[in-house]
Design a protein around this motif. Sequence first.
Motif, PDB file in Angstrom:
ATOM      1  N   UNK A  87       0.846  -1.202   0.000  1.00  0.00           N
ATOM      2  CA  UNK A  87       0.000   0.000   0.000  1.00  0.00           C
ATOM      3  C   UNK A  87       0.878   1.247   0.000  1.00  0.00           C
ATOM      4  N   UNK A  88       0.481   2.209  -0.843  1.00  0.00           N
ATOM      5  CA  UNK A  88       1.174   3.495  -0.876  1.00  0.00           C
ATOM      6  C   UNK A  88       0.120   4.597  -0.891  1.00  0.00           C
ATOM      7  N   UNK A  89       0.268   5.572  -0.018  1.00  0.00           N
ATOM      8  CA  UNK A  89      -0.726   6.616   0.144  1.00  0.00           C
ATOM      9  C   UNK A  89      -0.341   7.862  -0.651  1.00  0.00           C
ATOM     10  N   UNK A  90      -0.932   8.015  -1.832  1.00  0.00           N
ATOM     11  CA  UNK A  90      -0.642   9.185  -2.664  1.00  0.00           C
ATOM     12  C   UNK A  90      -1.260  10.456  -2.109  1.00  0.00           C
ATOM     13  N   UNK A  91      -2.202  10.337  -1.194  1.00  0.00           N
ATOM     14  CA  UNK A  91      -2.771  11.532  -0.574  1.00  0.00           C
ATOM     15  C   UNK A  91      -1.704  12.286   0.205  1.00  0.00           C
ATOM     16  N   UNK A  92      -0.777  11.546   0.794  1.00  0.00           N
ATOM     17  CA  UNK A  92       0.236  12.160   1.653  1.00  0.00           C
ATOM     18  C   UNK A  92       1.632  12.171   1.052  1.00  0.00           C
ATOM     19  N   UNK A  93       1.934  11.224   0.168  1.00  0.00           N
ATOM     20  CA  UNK A  93       3.300  11.083  -0.341  1.00  0.00           C
ATOM     21  C   UNK A  93       3.307  10.920  -1.851  1.00  0.00           C
ATOM     22  N   UNK A  94       4.249  11.579  -2.504  1.00  0.00           N
ATOM     23  CA  UNK A  94       4.397  11.444  -3.951  1.00  0.00           C
ATOM     24  C   UNK A  94       4.814  10.017  -4.306  1.00  0.00           C
ATOM     25  N   UNK A  95       4.553   9.637  -5.534  1.00  0.00           N
ATOM     26  CA  UNK A  95       4.996   8.334  -6.014  1.00  0.00           C
ATOM     27  C   UNK A  95       6.517   8.247  -5.872  1.00  0.00           C
ATOM     28  N   UNK A  96       7.043   7.175  -5.253  1.00  0.00           N
ATOM     29  CA  UNK A  96       8.496   7.101  -5.049  1.00  0.00           C
ATOM     30  C   UNK A  96       9.252   6.944  -6.363  1.00  0.00           C
ATOM     31  N   UNK A  97      10.489   7.386  -6.352  1.00  0.00           N
ATOM     32  CA  UNK A  97      11.298   7.340  -7.567  1.00  0.00           C
ATOM     33  C   UNK A  97      11.527   5.921  -8.073  1.00  0.00           C
ATOM     34  N   UNK A  98      11.529   4.952  -7.167  1.00  0.00           N
ATOM     35  CA  UNK A  98      11.786   3.574  -7.569  1.00  0.00           C
ATOM     36  C   UNK A  98      10.508   2.753  -7.730  1.00  0.00           C
ATOM     37  N   UNK A  99       9.377   3.427  -7.928  1.00  0.00           N
ATOM     38  CA  UNK A  99       8.081   2.744  -7.942  1.00  0.00           C
ATOM     39  C   UNK A  99       8.033   1.598  -8.950  1.00  0.00           C
ATOM     40  N   UNK A 100       8.595   1.798 -10.137  1.00  0.00           N
ATOM     41  CA  UNK A 100       8.456   0.788 -11.182  1.00  0.00           C
ATOM     42  C   UNK A 100       9.453  -0.347 -11.030  1.00  0.00           C
ATOM     43  N   UNK A 101      10.399  -0.205 -10.112  1.00  0.00           N
ATOM     44  CA  UNK A 101      11.280  -1.307  -9.737  1.00  0.00           C
ATOM     45  C   UNK A 101      10.758  -2.004  -8.478  1.00  0.00           C
ATOM     46  N   UNK A 102      10.160  -1.235  -7.587  1.00  0.00           N
ATOM     47  CA  UNK A 102       9.688  -1.780  -6.310  1.00  0.00           C
ATOM     48  C   UNK A 102       8.467  -2.668  -6.483  1.00  0.00           C
ATOM     49  N   UNK A 103       7.555  -2.289  -7.406  1.00  0.00           N
ATOM     50  CA  UNK A 103       6.290  -3.004  -7.572  1.00  0.00           C
ATOM     51  C   UNK A 103       6.119  -3.448  -9.018  1.00  0.00           C
ATOM     52  N   UNK A 104       5.557  -4.630  -9.192  1.00  0.00           N
ATOM     53  CA  UNK A 104       5.373  -5.152 -10.551  1.00  0.00           C
ATOM     54  C   UNK A 104       4.093  -4.651 -11.190  1.00  0.00           C
ATOM     55  N   UNK A 105       3.187  -4.111 -10.371  1.00  0.00           N
ATOM     56  CA  UNK A 105       1.929  -3.618 -10.907  1.00  0.00           C
ATOM     57  C   UNK A 105       1.179  -2.801  -9.885  1.00  0.00           C
ATOM     58  N   UNK A 106       0.149  -2.075 -10.354  1.00  0.00           N
ATOM     59  CA  UNK A 106      -0.563  -1.103  -9.534  1.00  0.00           C
ATOM     60  C   UNK A 106      -2.068  -1.315  -9.669  1.00  0.00           C
ATOM     61  N   UNK A 107      -2.789  -1.135  -8.544  1.00  0.00           N
ATOM     62  CA  UNK A 107      -4.247  -1.055  -8.593  1.00  0.00           C
ATOM     63  C   UNK A 107      -4.653   0.266  -7.943  1.00  0.00           C
ATOM     64  N   UNK A 108      -5.640   0.908  -8.542  1.00  0.00           N
ATOM     65  CA  UNK A 108      -6.085   2.225  -8.093  1.00  0.00           C
ATOM     66  C   UNK A 108      -7.593   2.179  -7.896  1.00  0.00           C
TER      67      UNK A 108
END
Length: 241
Positions: free
Chosen positions: A36-57
């Motif tokens: 889980x990543x909270x975009x309400x409080x924190x910007x997407x991390x720089x390593x997002x596409x290495x850290x996670x293989x996929x996203x659900x919104x």
Amino acid sequence: MAPLVYLCVRPQVDAADGEYASFQHAMGVDDAGLERWNLVEDALPDDAFDRWRGFVVGGSPFNTTDADDTKPVEQRRIETGLGAVARAAASGRTTALFTCFGIGVASRALGGEVTRDYPERTGPTGIRLTEEGRRDPLFGDLAAEFSALTAHKEGISRLPEGAVLLATNHDCPVQAYRLGHRLYATQFHPEPTGVAFTERMTIYRNHGYFDANDFDAVAARVLAADLDEPQRLLRRFAASF
């Protein structure tokens, strides 16, 4: 294997907690399988596409069609992050499933158009697969027609270039689409059970999605709906990417 991640775009913590739990339950994964990543409080991390293989919104009380100069800083942060994910998924760099509010942000980021012309009331609605939807690797195993839950004030009036319409209905013609092989978007909510959705309704009772005086009647329709197919969609998504 890297995990998937749920990107939280709801300022209401209890609603976000419930939505995250609903995605986990529907996908058949635990905290290790869906982070889980909270975009309400924190910007997407720089390593997002290495850290996670996929996203659900999931959903949000924000609206993409609000005037830019009225959007709070949290909404602008969310839209920036989701736009980056949409462009990465469209190019094949990652995988993403955008739902409800997410479909609007992704569509606009990729050159589509969002309008207030296609709202849907809170509750179950009929979804119909297109011919392309019946051939789609993710949607093709679903029933040709099924029920899903909606509650939104805006919809897609023009698909991004190259997008393939997968599902539709009369009130909101764009119910789902695919762009490339790794970006999916649905207007409907695939994740909640009827019980979970009524709990969310309690939180948003006075947000204009339905008449608060009609809560019991709307909740009864939600609880009576057959929601197996949307949840099957999420299980297939989690297993396929």
